[in-house]
Motif scaffolding. Sequence first.
Motif, mmCIF file in Angstrom:
data_model
loop_
_atom_site.group_PDB
_atom_site.id
_atom_site.type_symbol
_atom_site.label_atom_id
_atom_site.label_comp_id
_atom_site.label_asym_id
_atom_site.label_seq_id
_atom_site.Cartn_x
_atom_site.Cartn_y
_atom_site.Cartn_z
ATOM 1 N N ASN A 70 0.820 -1.208 0.000
ATOM 2 C CA ASN A 70 0.000 0.000 0.000
ATOM 3 C C ASN A 70 0.855 1.260 0.000
ATOM 4 O O ASN A 70 0.536 2.242 -0.682
ATOM 5 N N LEU A 71 1.949 1.239 0.747
ATOM 6 C CA LEU A 71 2.863 2.387 0.749
ATOM 7 C C LEU A 71 3.503 2.582 -0.626
ATOM 8 O O LEU A 71 3.671 3.714 -1.091
ATOM 9 N N GLN A 72 3.863 1.479 -1.279
ATOM 10 C CA GLN A 72 4.441 1.553 -2.621
ATOM 11 C C GLN A 72 3.427 2.144 -3.605
ATOM 12 O O GLN A 72 3.762 3.002 -4.421
ATOM 13 N N LEU A 73 2.183 1.680 -3.530
ATOM 14 C CA LEU A 73 1.148 2.179 -4.432
ATOM 15 C C LEU A 73 0.858 3.660 -4.186
ATOM 16 O O LEU A 73 0.661 4.435 -5.131
ATOM 17 N N ALA A 104 6.287 10.364 0.889
ATOM 18 C CA ALA A 104 5.648 9.094 0.520
ATOM 19 C C ALA A 104 6.679 8.124 -0.058
ATOM 20 O O ALA A 104 6.669 6.926 0.252
ATOM 21 N N SER A 105 7.580 8.630 -0.887
ATOM 22 C CA SER A 105 8.630 7.777 -1.462
ATOM 23 C C SER A 105 9.576 7.262 -0.386
ATOM 24 O O SER A 105 9.982 6.093 -0.412
ATOM 25 N N SER A 106 9.925 8.107 0.558
ATOM 26 C CA SER A 106 10.812 7.695 1.650
ATOM 27 C C SER A 106 10.170 6.628 2.522
ATOM 28 O O SER A 106 10.823 5.667 2.924
ATOM 29 N N THR A 114 11.714 2.925 2.918
ATOM 30 C CA THR A 114 12.099 2.424 4.239
ATOM 31 C C THR A 114 11.352 1.136 4.580
ATOM 32 O O THR A 114 11.947 0.176 5.094
ATOM 33 N N ALA A 115 10.055 1.105 4.295
ATOM 34 C CA ALA A 115 9.264 -0.093 4.578
ATOM 35 C C ALA A 115 9.758 -1.283 3.752
ATOM 36 O O ALA A 115 9.866 -2.403 4.258
ATOM 37 N N LEU A 116 10.065 -1.043 2.487
ATOM 38 C CA LEU A 116 10.558 -2.116 1.630
ATOM 39 C C LEU A 116 11.914 -2.624 2.106
ATOM 40 O O LEU A 116 12.152 -3.837 2.149
ATOM 41 N N ARG A 117 12.788 -1.720 2.502
ATOM 42 C CA ARG A 117 14.102 -2.133 3.025
ATOM 43 C C ARG A 117 13.959 -2.970 4.292
ATOM 44 O O ARG A 117 14.667 -3.958 4.484
#
Length: 112
Positions: A56-59, A82-84, A88-91
């Motif tokens: 959801n954060l990526q979208l 939003a990109s950060s 961060t969540a993906l990492r």
Amino acid sequence: MDRLLIDFSQVYNSNRTNEAVRSVYSTYSTPPEKTKEAPRVSFEDMLSNSIKQVNNLQLEAEKKIRDLAIGDVEDISEVVLASSRADTALRLVMEMRNKFIDAYQALSRITG
């Protein structure tokens, strides 16, 4: 606020030390009737929810970037934030995956 006082003269007598330790634990432990039971959540559900949140954060970040490209964003800091968050969540999820793989490999080496 309760204060914890330790008498170091009891260190040399193991029986008295054990009694002192038990008294400290009994003084500061929560009685069973006041303990709340934590809600039970399976590891699979927790992991699945985490991956969904990252998605959801990526979208959301992609939507903000698209809005920036077409000129619908008034403040560019929203896009950067939003990109950060998404990055961060993906990492974090990738690091968790790496740790799980390392743990699995270590267990497979132990079991043989």
